[in-house]
Design an enzyme around this catalytic site. Structure first.
Site, PDB file in Angstrom:
ATOM      1  N   LYS A  88      -1.330   1.098  12.998  1.00  0.00           N
ATOM      2  CA  LYS A  88      -2.035   0.868  11.739  1.00  0.00           C
ATOM      3  C   LYS A  88      -3.051  -0.253  11.964  1.00  0.00           C
ATOM      4  O   LYS A  88      -2.733  -1.253  12.636  1.00  0.00           O
ATOM      5  CB  LYS A  88      -1.031   0.477  10.652  1.00  0.00           C
ATOM      6  CG  LYS A  88      -1.647   0.289   9.262  1.00  0.00           C
ATOM      7  CD  LYS A  88      -0.560   0.003   8.212  1.00  0.00           C
ATOM      8  CE  LYS A  88      -1.144  -0.122   6.813  1.00  0.00           C
ATOM      9  NZ  LYS A  88      -0.111  -0.390   5.785  1.00  0.00           N
ATOM     10  N   SER A 128       4.556   1.253   1.352  1.00  0.00           N
ATOM     11  CA  SER A 128       3.483   1.851   2.158  1.00  0.00           C
ATOM     12  C   SER A 128       3.891   2.518   3.456  1.00  0.00           C
ATOM     13  O   SER A 128       3.062   3.156   4.104  1.00  0.00           O
ATOM     14  CB  SER A 128       2.430   0.805   2.479  1.00  0.00           C
ATOM     15  OG  SER A 128       1.595   0.639   1.367  1.00  0.00           O
ATOM     16  N   SER A 154      -0.117   2.625   1.643  1.00  0.00           N
ATOM     17  CA  SER A 154      -1.343   2.324   2.331  1.00  0.00           C
ATOM     18  C   SER A 154      -1.376   2.751   3.791  1.00  0.00           C
ATOM     19  O   SER A 154      -2.448   2.776   4.407  1.00  0.00           O
ATOM     20  CB  SER A 154      -1.596   0.821   2.269  1.00  0.00           C
ATOM     21  OG  SER A 154      -0.606   0.120   3.017  1.00  0.00           O
TER      22      SER A 154
HETATM   23  N1  GLN Z   1       1.208   0.698  -3.309  1.00  0.00           N
HETATM   24  C1  GLN Z   1       1.628  -0.678  -3.252  1.00  0.00           C
HETATM   25  C2  GLN Z   1       0.445  -1.588  -3.505  1.00  0.00           C
HETATM   26  O1  GLN Z   1      -0.571  -1.092  -3.764  1.00  0.00           O
HETATM   27  C3  GLN Z   1       2.293  -0.974  -1.954  1.00  0.00           C
HETATM   28  C4  GLN Z   1       1.358  -1.176  -0.842  1.00  0.00           C
HETATM   29  C5  GLN Z   1       2.052  -1.549   0.430  1.00  0.00           C
HETATM   30  O2  GLN Z   1       3.257  -1.345   0.575  1.00  0.00           O
HETATM   31  N2  GLN Z   1       1.294  -2.130   1.336  1.00  0.00           N
HETATM   32  O3  GLN Z   1       0.556  -2.761  -3.456  1.00  0.00           O
END
Ligand code: GLN
Length: 491
Positions: free
Chosen positions: A78, A177, A153
Site C-alpha cells: 500500500k 480499511s 482505503s
Molecule cells: N473508512 C474509514 C475512514 O474513512 C476507515 C479508514 C481506514 O481504516 N484507514 O476513516
C-alpha cells in the site's frame, strides 16, 4: 494452473522444485499489471527494476537451498508504507513528489524474508475513505465489476490481489480499511492487534488506531505474510515488546467447542438481505465445524462510528500539521510570505476529504469543545473496550458482517460523507479497542459481488482468527469462486 492463481505455498514449492524461477514469476506479474491495470488503477507506482533485482537475489538464495517460504514471492505494498528510493504518496498530491529516504519496518521485514516488491498500490488520500475515490491518482475499480467501488482505503491492495495482479499485498486499517475492501473484493484481510505490526514508516493517519496488516486470497497466505510482518520494533514506541505468537502453527486446530458471540447490535432489521443471508449461511457452516454461537451484548458499539469520527479526525489534524510546504511534500508556487506558504501549500496539496477531517479534528480539539467532544469520545472508547473485553469472557470470538452492504457503484456516495462513514459500523469497534479482526469471503450477491464476514478475537488472538477462516475455507470454496469470477470477467 497458471502462475497467477497459485497460493503462496504452491508458489514456494514451484520455486523450490525449479518449476519456475522468481524472476519468471515476477515478470509474469509485471506483464499482467502492464496488460490489465488500466482497467483497475490499482497501482500508483510499479517498480519493475527493484522487482527484477530482488527476484534475481531470491533465485540465488533458492539455489543454495536456504530459502524460506516467502523467498521470491511477489508482493505489492500500500502506498502508505515508506519505500526507500520510491515515491510514497499516501494517495495525496501533498506527497506526490516524496521519495522516501528509508523503508517502513514492515517493508524491510518482508524484504528480509525474501519477498519481491512489485509496486505501490492506490489508496484513499491519507487512508481517509471507504471507497478509494479520494485518491489523488483517481479511483480504483472493483475487479468483480469495474463500475463498483473496491472499498477503501486499501482498495488498491485489494483490487490488485483480487485481479491477480499481485499474490498478496500489505494494507492498513484505522477504522476498517483492510477488512472492508477485502470484503468487497472476495479476499481475506486481517487487521492485527494494535502494536503487533510496527507503524514505523507507515504514514500516520490516526496513530492510536492505525495498524498494518495483509490482504490475501486465503487465510493461509495471509498467515504466512503476517508472521513475517509482526514483531517488536524499537523504532515504534507503541510496538508491543512481547512477541506475537506465530499464526501459521495454529492453522490445523479444530473449531470443536469454540464459542462465537454475535452482538445483537450487529444484526439490525435494516441490514442488507444478501449480507444477512450470508451471515446465516456462514454461521451454519461454522456450527457444522463444531463452533457454538451465543448472543452477546455490545451496547456501546452503537456509538462506535460517532466516537471514531471524533478521535480519528482529531489525531489526523495533529498528524497532518507536519505538511506545511517547508520540510517535504508539496510546496505552492511563489509564496509571498510564510503564512501564504502554509496556506496555499495546504489548500492546494490536500483534497476535500482530508480538509474535512482536519477541520472536524481541529474543532473537536479546540478549547471549549475538547471536553464535549474529544474527552467524551475517549470515554466512550474506554467503555466500548470494557464491553468487548467483558464479552470475550464468555466467548472465544465475535462474529458479524464486515460491511452493512456489498460494494456499490462508483460515485454513489461521493456527496454524502456521513453515509460513507456509516459503512464502518462493524469494523470500527476493533480499532477503538485495539483487538485483531479478520474478514473472509463468505458468499456472493446474485449479481456475483462478494460478501465478507468478520471475526474478532481478544488481543493477540490473530492465530485463532486465521485458523477459523482457514477451517472455513477448507470446508467451502468461496475463495476459489472469487478467483473464477474475476477470471471470467477478465476473459
Ligand atoms: N473508512 C474509514 C475512514 O474513512 C476507515 C479508514 C481506514 O481504516 N484507514 O476513516
Amino acid at each position: 494452473m497458471s502462475m497467477h492463481t497459485l497460493s503462496i505455498s504452491q508458489m514456494a514449492k514451484g520455486l523450490r522444485e525449479g518449476e519456475f524461477t522468481s524472476e519468471a514469476l515476477t515478470r509474469h506479474y509485471l506483464a499482467r499489471i502492464e496488460e490489465l491495470d488500466d482497467e483497475y488503477n490499482s497501482y500508483i507506482t510499479v517498480t519493475p527494476e527493484i522487482a527484477i533485482e530482488q527476484a534475481k537475489a531470491a533465485d540465488e538464495l533458492i539455489a543454495t537451498g536456504n530459502a524460506g517460504v516467502l523467498t521470491g514471492i511477489p508482493i505489492a505494498h500500500k502506498d502508505i508504507f515508506c519505500t526507500k528510493g520510491v515515491r510514497t504518496s499516501a494517495g495525496s498530491k501533498m506527497l506526490d513528489n516524496f521519495i522516501s529516504p528509508y523503508d517502513a519496518t514492515a517493508v524491510s521485514k518482508l524484504a528480509q524474508s525474501g519477498m519481491v516488491m512489485l509496486g505501490k498500490t492506490n489508496m484513499d488520500e491519507f487512508a481517509m475513505g471507504s471507497t478509494n475515490e479520494s485518491s489523488f491518482y483517481g479511483a480504483t475499480t472493483n475487479p468483480f465489476n469495474t463500475d463498483m467501488i473496491p472499498g477503501g482505503s486499501s482498495g488498491g491492495s485489494a483490487a490488485a490481489v483480487a485481479a491477480l495482479l499481485a499474490p498478496v499485498a500489505t494494507a492498513t486499517d484505522t477504522g476498517g480499511s483492510i477488512r472492508q475492501p477485502a470484503s468487497h473484493c472476495g479476499l481475506t484481510g486481517i487487521k492485527p492487534t494494535y502494536g503487533a505490526v510496527s507503524r514505523f514508516g507507515m504514514i500516520a493517519f490516526a496513530s492510536s488506531l492505525d495498524q498494518g496488516g495483509v490482504v490475501a486470497r486465503t487465510a493461509e497466505d495471509a498467515a504466512l505474510v503476517l508472521d513475517a510482518m509482526m514483531g517488536h520494533d524499537p523504532l515504534d514506541s507503541t510496538s508491543n515488546p512481547t512477541a506475537s505468537p506465530a499464526t501459521t502453527a495454529s492453522l490445523g486446530d479444530s473449531l470443536q467447542g469454540k464459542t462465537i458471540g454475535v452482538p445483537t447490535q450487529f444484526l439490525s432489521d435494516n441490514l442488507d438481505a444478501d449480507v444477512k443471508r450470508v451471515f446465516d449461511e456462514t454461521r451454519a457452516t461454522l456450527e457444522s465445524l463444531g463452533a457454538q454461537f451465543k448472543e452477546t451484548d455490545l451496547a456501546a458499539a452503537e456509538q462506535a462510528v460517532a466516537t471514531y469520527y471524533v478521535i480519528a479526525p482529531a489525531e489526523a489534524s495533529a498528524n497532518l500539521s507536519r505538511y506545511d510546504g517547508v520540510k517535504f511534500g508539496y510546496r505552492c508556487k511563489d509564496p509571498q510570505d510564510l503564512q501564504d506558504l502554509y496556506l496555499r501549500s495546504r489548500s492546494e496539496g490536500f483534497g476535500d476529504e482530508v480538509k474535512r477531517r482536519i477541520l472536524v479534528g481541529t474543532y473537536a480539539l479546540s478549547a471549549g469543545y475538547y471536553d464535549a467532544y474529544y474527552r467524551k469520545a475517549q470515554q466512550v472508547r474506554a467503555l466500548l473496550t470494557q464491553q468487548i473485553l467483558a464479552a470475550f469472557e464468555g466467548v472465544d470470538m465475535i462474529m458479524g458482517p464486515t460491511a452493512p452492504t456489498p460494494a456499490y457503484e462508483l460515485g454513489d456516495k461521493v456527496n454524502d460523507p456521513v453515509a460513507t462513514y456509516l459503512e464502518d459500523m462493524f469494523t470500527i469497534p476493533a480499532n477503538l479497542s485495539g483487538i485483531p479482526a479478520i474478514s473472509f469471503a463468505a458468499g456472493f450477491t446474485e449479481s456475483g459481488l462478494p460478501i465478507g464476514m468478520q471475526l474478532m478475537a481478544p488481543h493477540y488472538g490473530e492465530a485463532a482468527l486465521l485458523n477459523a477462516a482457514h477451517q472455513f475455507q477448507l470446508a467451502t470454496n468461496f475463495h476459489v469462486q472469487a478467483v473464477e469470477k474475476v477470471l471470467e470477467v477478465q476473459a
